[in-house]
Enzyme design. Structure first.
Site, PDB file in Angstrom:
ATOM      1  N   HIS A  97     -28.053  13.465  73.765  1.00 54.35           N
ATOM      2  CA  HIS A  97     -27.917  12.622  74.926  1.00 54.35           C
ATOM      3  C   HIS A  97     -29.129  12.232  75.470  1.00 54.35           C
ATOM      4  O   HIS A  97     -30.077  12.969  75.232  1.00 54.35           O
ATOM      5  CB  HIS A  97     -26.988  13.457  75.951  1.00 54.35           C
ATOM      6  N   ASP A  99     -30.662  11.867  79.457  1.00 52.87           N
ATOM      7  CA  ASP A  99     -30.010  12.663  80.443  1.00 52.87           C
ATOM      8  C   ASP A  99     -29.451  11.592  81.736  1.00 52.87           C
ATOM      9  O   ASP A  99     -29.834  10.486  81.800  1.00 52.87           O
ATOM     10  CB  ASP A  99     -31.196  13.205  81.820  1.00 52.87           C
ATOM     11  N   HIS A 247     -31.921  14.378  72.974  1.00 50.06           N
ATOM     12  CA  HIS A 247     -32.198  15.583  72.874  1.00 50.06           C
ATOM     13  C   HIS A 247     -30.939  16.271  72.695  1.00 50.06           C
ATOM     14  O   HIS A 247     -29.900  15.680  73.212  1.00 50.06           O
ATOM     15  CB  HIS A 247     -33.144  16.368  74.032  1.00 50.06           C
ATOM     16  N   ARG A 261     -35.082  22.042  85.466  1.00 51.21           N
ATOM     17  CA  ARG A 261     -35.595  20.488  85.427  1.00 51.21           C
ATOM     18  C   ARG A 261     -35.509  19.803  86.490  1.00 51.21           C
ATOM     19  O   ARG A 261     -34.848  19.866  87.716  1.00 51.21           O
ATOM     20  CB  ARG A 261     -34.189  19.725  84.308  1.00 51.21           C
TER      21      ARG A 261
HETATM   22  C1  SIN Z   1     -31.051  19.228  79.291  1.00 55.48           C
HETATM   23  O1  SIN Z   1     -30.100  18.575  78.536  1.00 55.48           O
HETATM   24  O2  SIN Z   1     -31.706  18.809  80.043  1.00 55.48           O
HETATM   25  C2  SIN Z   1     -31.243  20.934  78.948  1.00 55.48           C
HETATM   26  C3  SIN Z   1     -31.864  21.185  77.483  1.00 55.48           C
HETATM   27  C4  SIN Z   1     -31.877  22.225  77.165  1.00 55.48           C
HETATM   28  O3  SIN Z   1     -31.054  23.172  77.688  1.00 55.48           O
HETATM   29  O4  SIN Z   1     -32.633  22.658  76.163  1.00 55.48           O
END
Ligand code: SIN
Length: 284
Positions: A97, A99, A247, A261
């Site tokens: 995805h 974000d 990611h 985050r």
């Molecule tokens: C996210 O999707 O921002 C989190 C990524 C993660 O947990 O490594």
């Protein structure tokens, strides 16, 4: 004169950056150097940066106006998203995805810092969506050049939310249409702007053709050649460009994992033949 040291990690994506203490307010020159590294490598990593929440917010604010997480802002710190798993209740598996892509104006930069990390596992994989686009053959590139796809808030998958909250969020985030090929506002590069977590239907195609096309595009994101995989340590930081990478948090651990985050607002996505503003970096 550059002050940072930048070490590429993979041919197509990812670099480790050192030579800066991110607890300190950034000068405009250093911020610009970091942003230039981000645009070039799409995701950059820092080690040994023990930031407080306030310092994390200040760091993020140097790269854009921060947004509260649409679904789960942290109490007392709405600009922070807690990414937390206790090791018993696993979060995954994740889905590739970008974000908050269900927002009409999805975010630009995300900055994730590690607080508690399992002894083994819990990496995050990042894939270069520009390299994924470039790997397509000429016919596919021509076919998708002006297509748009629907991006949907994933209410069906959110088993953690009550039906009322799902309905509220689905109403707040109605389906948006995005160009399948997005022009990066700062670099002019073409990037694949569909992701498996949120993109559902390509406008103007029959259901089966749409599904097949999306599967082909999602598969390019999943190609290891386009990826870098980051092994976290406590006080590591990853900063990524949501317009250029997707990611996936690898859910293979059985010990607590806690990261936080912050996310900077983006600009309206636009496709080939269209124009839009560059990302506004704040004055420092
Ligand atoms: C996210 O999707 O921002 C989190 C990524 C993660 O947990 O490594």
């Amino acid at each position: 004169m550059p002050t940072l040291s930048v070490r590429p990690l993979q041919p197509y994506v990812g670099a480790e950056v050192s030579g800066v203490d991110l607890r300190e307010p950034l000068t405009a020159a250093v911020r610009d150097e970091i942003y230039a590294a981000l645009l070039r490598y799409k995701v950059i990593f820092f080690r040994d940066q023990p930031l407080t929440r306030e310092q994390h917010i200040a760091l993020g604010s140097a790269f854009g106006e921060l947004e509260a997480h649409p679904v789960e802002p942290t109490a007392g710190y709405p600009l922070i998203l807690e990414v937390k798993a206790d090791g018993v209740i696993k979060r995954g598996p994740d889905i590739w995805h970008t974000d908050n892509m269900y927002e009409a104006i999805p975010p630009s930069v995300s900055i994730l810092r590690a607080i508690t990390i399992p002894a083994l596992g819990g990496d995050t994989a990042f894939s270069n969506a520009i390299a994924a686009y470039e790997s397509l053959d000429a016919d596919t590139k021509a076919k998708i050049e002006h297509l748009k796809a629907e991006c949907v808030f994933p209410a069906k998958r959110r088993k953690d939310l009550t039906p009322e909250r799902k309905a509220e969020l689905a109403a707040k985030y109605p389906t948006v249409l995005f160009p399948v090929v997005r022009i990066h506002p700062d670099t002019g590069e073409r990037t694949l702007f569909v992701c498996e977590a949120y993109s559902e239907n390509v406008v103007g195609l029959e259901a089966q053709e749409s599904a097949e096309l999306l599967r082909l595009l999602f598969d390019r994101i999943k190609r290891p050649e386009n990826q870098v995989r980051f092994a976290w340590r406590v006080n590591s930081i990853a900063m990524w460009d949501n317009r250029a990478v997707q990611h996936y948090a690898v859910t293979d651990y059985s010990e607590p994992r806690h990261l936080e985050r912050v996310t900077a607002k983006g600009t309206k996505p636009f496709g080939p033949g269209e124009t839009g503003p560059k990302h506004p970096l704040p004055a420092l």
